[in-house]
Motif scaffolding. Structure first.
Motif, mmCIF file in Angstrom:
data_model
loop_
_atom_site.group_PDB
_atom_site.id
_atom_site.type_symbol
_atom_site.label_atom_id
_atom_site.label_comp_id
_atom_site.label_asym_id
_atom_site.label_seq_id
_atom_site.Cartn_x
_atom_site.Cartn_y
_atom_site.Cartn_z
ATOM 1 N N ASP A 244 53.085 -2.387 36.224
ATOM 2 C CA ASP A 244 51.766 -2.248 36.849
ATOM 3 C C ASP A 244 51.685 -3.044 38.142
ATOM 4 N N CYS A 245 52.235 -4.252 38.144
ATOM 5 C CA CYS A 245 52.193 -5.076 39.351
ATOM 6 C C CYS A 245 53.056 -4.486 40.464
ATOM 7 N N ALA A 246 54.190 -3.925 40.118
ATOM 8 C CA ALA A 246 55.030 -3.300 41.140
ATOM 9 C C ALA A 246 54.284 -2.144 41.795
ATOM 10 N N TRP A 247 53.610 -1.332 41.002
ATOM 11 C CA TRP A 247 52.826 -0.230 41.554
ATOM 12 C C TRP A 247 51.674 -0.753 42.406
ATOM 13 N N GLU A 248 51.070 -1.853 41.990
ATOM 14 C CA GLU A 248 49.980 -2.430 42.775
ATOM 15 C C GLU A 248 50.489 -2.902 44.133
ATOM 16 N N VAL A 249 51.645 -3.541 44.165
ATOM 17 C CA VAL A 249 52.238 -3.994 45.423
ATOM 18 C C VAL A 249 52.518 -2.795 46.336
ATOM 19 N N VAL A 250 53.058 -1.732 45.782
ATOM 20 C CA VAL A 250 53.353 -0.528 46.563
ATOM 21 C C VAL A 250 52.064 0.136 47.043
ATOM 22 N N ARG A 251 51.054 0.177 46.199
ATOM 23 C CA ARG A 251 49.761 0.763 46.596
ATOM 24 C C ARG A 251 49.197 0.034 47.796
ATOM 25 N N VAL A 252 49.246 -1.305 47.754
ATOM 26 C CA VAL A 252 48.745 -2.114 48.867
ATOM 27 C C VAL A 252 49.577 -1.849 50.126
ATOM 28 N N GLU A 253 50.880 -1.746 49.977
ATOM 29 C CA GLU A 253 51.763 -1.472 51.119
ATOM 30 C C GLU A 253 51.418 -0.138 51.772
ATOM 31 N N MET A 254 51.184 0.878 50.971
ATOM 32 C CA MET A 254 50.849 2.195 51.514
ATOM 33 C C MET A 254 49.478 2.187 52.179
ATOM 34 N N ARG A 255 48.551 1.423 51.627
ATOM 35 C CA ARG A 255 47.232 1.290 52.278
ATOM 36 C C ARG A 255 47.386 0.663 53.652
ATOM 37 N N LYS A 256 48.246 -0.335 53.757
ATOM 38 C CA LYS A 256 48.482 -0.973 55.058
ATOM 39 C C LYS A 256 49.025 0.035 56.066
ATOM 40 N N ALA A 257 49.996 0.828 55.645
ATOM 41 C CA ALA A 257 50.592 1.812 56.551
ATOM 42 C C ALA A 257 49.550 2.825 57.025
ATOM 43 N N LEU B 83 42.572 3.893 43.589
ATOM 44 C CA LEU B 83 43.649 3.857 42.598
ATOM 45 C C LEU B 83 43.841 2.471 41.982
ATOM 46 N N GLN B 84 43.330 1.437 42.626
ATOM 47 C CA GLN B 84 43.550 0.077 42.126
ATOM 48 C C GLN B 84 43.061 -0.046 40.686
ATOM 49 N N ARG B 85 43.983 -0.524 39.835
ATOM 50 C CA ARG B 85 43.651 -0.724 38.425
ATOM 51 C C ARG B 85 43.663 -2.191 38.043
ATOM 52 N N ILE B 86 44.456 -2.974 38.748
ATOM 53 C CA ILE B 86 44.553 -4.402 38.457
ATOM 54 C C ILE B 86 44.383 -5.180 39.748
ATOM 55 N N TRP C 129 48.792 5.767 37.254
ATOM 56 C CA TRP C 129 47.523 5.941 37.949
ATOM 57 C C TRP C 129 46.590 6.921 37.253
ATOM 58 N N ASN C 130 45.333 6.866 37.637
ATOM 59 C CA ASN C 130 44.338 7.854 37.237
ATOM 60 C C ASN C 130 44.802 9.194 37.815
ATOM 61 N N THR C 131 45.005 10.178 36.960
ATOM 62 C CA THR C 131 45.605 11.436 37.417
ATOM 63 C C THR C 131 44.718 12.205 38.393
ATOM 64 N N THR C 132 43.420 12.136 38.236
ATOM 65 C CA THR C 132 42.525 12.836 39.155
ATOM 66 C C THR C 132 42.656 12.262 40.562
ATOM 67 N N LEU C 133 42.622 10.934 40.671
ATOM 68 C CA LEU C 133 42.770 10.299 41.979
ATOM 69 C C LEU C 133 44.168 10.521 42.553
ATOM 70 N N LEU C 134 45.170 10.437 41.709
ATOM 71 C CA LEU C 134 46.538 10.648 42.159
ATOM 72 C C LEU C 134 46.724 12.068 42.683
ATOM 73 N N HIS C 135 46.193 13.049 41.974
ATOM 74 C CA HIS C 135 46.300 14.431 42.440
ATOM 75 C C HIS C 135 45.552 14.629 43.757
ATOM 76 N N ILE D 176 43.325 6.449 52.567
ATOM 77 C CA ILE D 176 43.042 5.020 52.388
ATOM 78 C C ILE D 176 42.021 4.832 51.270
ATOM 79 N N ALA D 177 40.973 5.661 51.285
ATOM 80 C CA ALA D 177 39.939 5.558 50.251
ATOM 81 C C ALA D 177 40.525 5.864 48.866
#
Length: 185
Positions: A161-174, A44-47, A100-106, A38-39
């Motif tokens: 970028d917005c599609a990835w942001e929507v997916v990021r939020v969805e995964m945080r919810k899960a 990962l949020q960029r926008i 995404w930021n590769t360090t955070l993504l990894h 979650i953290a």
């Protein structure tokens, strides 16, 4: 058809309920790893999510918790493993690496991989039981359809970028829902 989250609930109840264990040696504390995920997803949020409000989509992750006690332990483990694998697959793509930021993504991919490996050790001894679990194929299919919707959404939105942001939020919810549930048990 059972919603994917209900199966996650079943896994968590069987795994962390009073006196319960998965019947295998899990070296990871899934609550802590989920909190770390979650953290990382937050970092990962960029926008701004507000900027992407027009791109929001309901991926049909249920908001209410349903009673998953009728699911067998092996079924719940299998479904949770599938959810982790699908999440790993979404964030492990070439398109994701560009977003995404590769360090955070990894870091996120590494945490997901550790959970997958840990649960993978539980799948092998439980597979005979899982094979006889009623509805298991439907349950894992439901998880796959949920994530297929996410993959199709990203493709439809051309991995914006917005599609990835929507997916990021969805995964945080899960991950938030599963962690909250673990903490209540």
């Amino acid at each position: 058809m059972a919603p994917p989250l209900s199966l996650l609930v079943a896994l968590l109840v069987f795994s962390y309920g009073p006196g319960g264990s998965l019947g295998c040696d899990l070296s990871l504390d899934h609550v802590q790893v989920s909190k770390e995920n979650i953290a990382l997803l937050h970092q990962l949020q960029r926008i701004s999510s507000f900027r992407c409000r027009k791109d929001r989509k309901n991926f049909a992750l249920p908001r209410d918790m349903v009673d998953g006690s009728h699911f067998q332990k092996a079924q719940a483990i299998t479904v949770f493993h599938e959810m982790l694998q699908e999440t790993f697959d979404v964030f492990g793509t070439e398109h994701s690496s560009a977003a995404w930021n590769t360090t955070l993504l990894h870091g996120l991919l590494s945490a997901l991989y550790r959970q997958l490996e840990d649960l993978g050790t539980c799948l092998k001894p439980e597979m005979k039981e899982a094979e006889s679990a009623l509805g298991m194929e439907d349950s894992t299919s439901a998880v796959r359809r949920y994530f297929q919707g996410i993959h199709l959404y990203l493709k439809e939105k051309q991995y914006s970028d917005c599609a990835w942001e929507v997916v990021r939020v969805e995964m945080r919810k899960a991950f938030s829902l599963s962690t909250h549930l673990l903490e209540r048990l």
